[in-house]
Design an enzyme around this catalytic site. Sequence first.
Site, PDB file in Angstrom:
ATOM      1  CG  HIS A 166      -9.517  29.319  12.952  1.00  0.00           C
ATOM      2  ND1 HIS A 166      -8.461  30.083  12.619  1.00  0.00           N
ATOM      3  CD2 HIS A 166     -10.009  30.325  13.848  1.00  0.00           C
ATOM      4  CE1 HIS A 166      -8.478  31.107  12.967  1.00  0.00           C
ATOM      5  NE2 HIS A 166      -9.457  31.378  13.938  1.00  0.00           N
ATOM      6  CB  ILE A 174      -2.808  33.048   3.776  1.00  0.00           C
ATOM      7  CG1 ILE A 174      -3.095  33.165   5.272  1.00  0.00           C
ATOM      8  CG2 ILE A 174      -4.076  33.359   2.845  1.00  0.00           C
ATOM      9  CD1 ILE A 174      -3.777  34.574   5.592  1.00  0.00           C
ATOM     10  N   GLY A 230       2.302  20.188  15.765  1.00  0.00           N
ATOM     11  CA  GLY A 230       1.778  19.016  15.058  1.00  0.00           C
ATOM     12  C   GLY A 230       0.717  18.186  16.236  1.00  0.00           C
TER      13      GLY A 230
HETATM   14  C1  GAR Z   1      -3.721  24.805  16.463  1.00  0.00           C
HETATM   15  O1  GAR Z   1      -4.279  25.469  17.618  1.00  0.00           O
HETATM   16  C2  GAR Z   1      -4.555  25.342  15.256  1.00  0.00           C
HETATM   17  O2  GAR Z   1      -5.879  25.256  15.450  1.00  0.00           O
HETATM   18  C3  GAR Z   1      -3.717  26.640  14.871  1.00  0.00           C
HETATM   19  O3  GAR Z   1      -2.617  26.250  15.333  1.00  0.00           O
HETATM   20  C4  GAR Z   1      -2.208  25.378  15.915  1.00  0.00           C
HETATM   21  C5  GAR Z   1      -1.532  24.498  15.605  1.00  0.00           C
HETATM   22  O4  GAR Z   1      -0.973  23.553  16.546  1.00  0.00           O
HETATM   23  N1  GAR Z   1      -4.162  27.148  13.703  1.00  0.00           N
HETATM   24  C6  GAR Z   1      -4.226  28.375  13.215  1.00  0.00           C
HETATM   25  O5  GAR Z   1      -4.273  29.298  14.082  1.00  0.00           O
HETATM   26  C7  GAR Z   1      -4.786  28.511  11.824  1.00  0.00           C
HETATM   27  N2  GAR Z   1      -5.400  29.718  11.618  1.00  0.00           N
HETATM   28  P1  GAR Z   1      -0.440  21.924  16.162  1.00  0.00           P
HETATM   29  O6  GAR Z   1       0.566  22.519  15.421  1.00  0.00           O
HETATM   30  O7  GAR Z   1      -0.065  21.341  17.404  1.00  0.00           O
HETATM   31  O8  GAR Z   1      -1.574  20.964  15.541  1.00  0.00           O
END
Ligand code: GAR
Length: 207
Positions: free
Chosen positions: A110, A93, A12
């Site tokens: 992304h 998805i 998060g």
């Molecule tokens: C982030 O790097 C986001 O861009 C990626 O997952 C991570 C979540 O981190 N999302 C994807 O890969 C979607 N395809 P977070 O929970 O610390 O925000």
Amino acid sequence: MFKIGVLVSGGGTNLQAIINSINNGFIKNAKIETVVSNKDNVFALERAKNNNIETKVIKVKDFDNKQLYEQALIKYLKEKDLDLIVLAGFMVILSKEFVNSFENKIINIHPSLIPAFCGEGYYGLKVHQGALDRGVKITGATVHFVTEEADAGPIILQKEVFVKDDDTKETLQKRVMEEAEWIILPQAINLILNKQIKIVDNIVRRI
Ligand code: GAR
């Protein structure tokens, strides 16, 4: 007040970037109405609770099939009457039915420069491993509207990050978050809430 719902699956940090941007006034007249996770006990839920934001866990495995899961998610989000749904590290998805229920109201962050290293199978650290394996010298992050095809919707903002020779997927992920994701996600929310963009023939244009 502009009402935002944030969907999460993990740490998060992108949710935190939105919370911070609202708290420090970078994003004005907006409120996170709910944080929805598809997993129990993820740190994103703690971040929400620490900021007195309502949380909800809706898990795919609690339903007979993915369609029923999505219907429950749609029902919950509709009840919240949201202006925007942000997928912030949300690792499910979503189907055409879900996307059509909130047309042009869902955005995703992304961790690459789309159209590189995106689509089904590219999520989290796998994206950064893909970038390292290909030897790209520049990567970054993209915020885009969500359409029925994974990571293929209109691009709102992108920001580049330089790859270092000694990067691991973990160090690259950290820098892409710090130098790109946490910056462009709040910026993209502002563009939408301030009505500064429109979609014309699948392309995001400034108004
Ligand atoms: C982030 O790097 C986001 O861009 C990626 O997952 C991570 C979540 O981190 N999302 C994807 O890969 C979607 N395809 P977070 O929970 O610390 O925000």
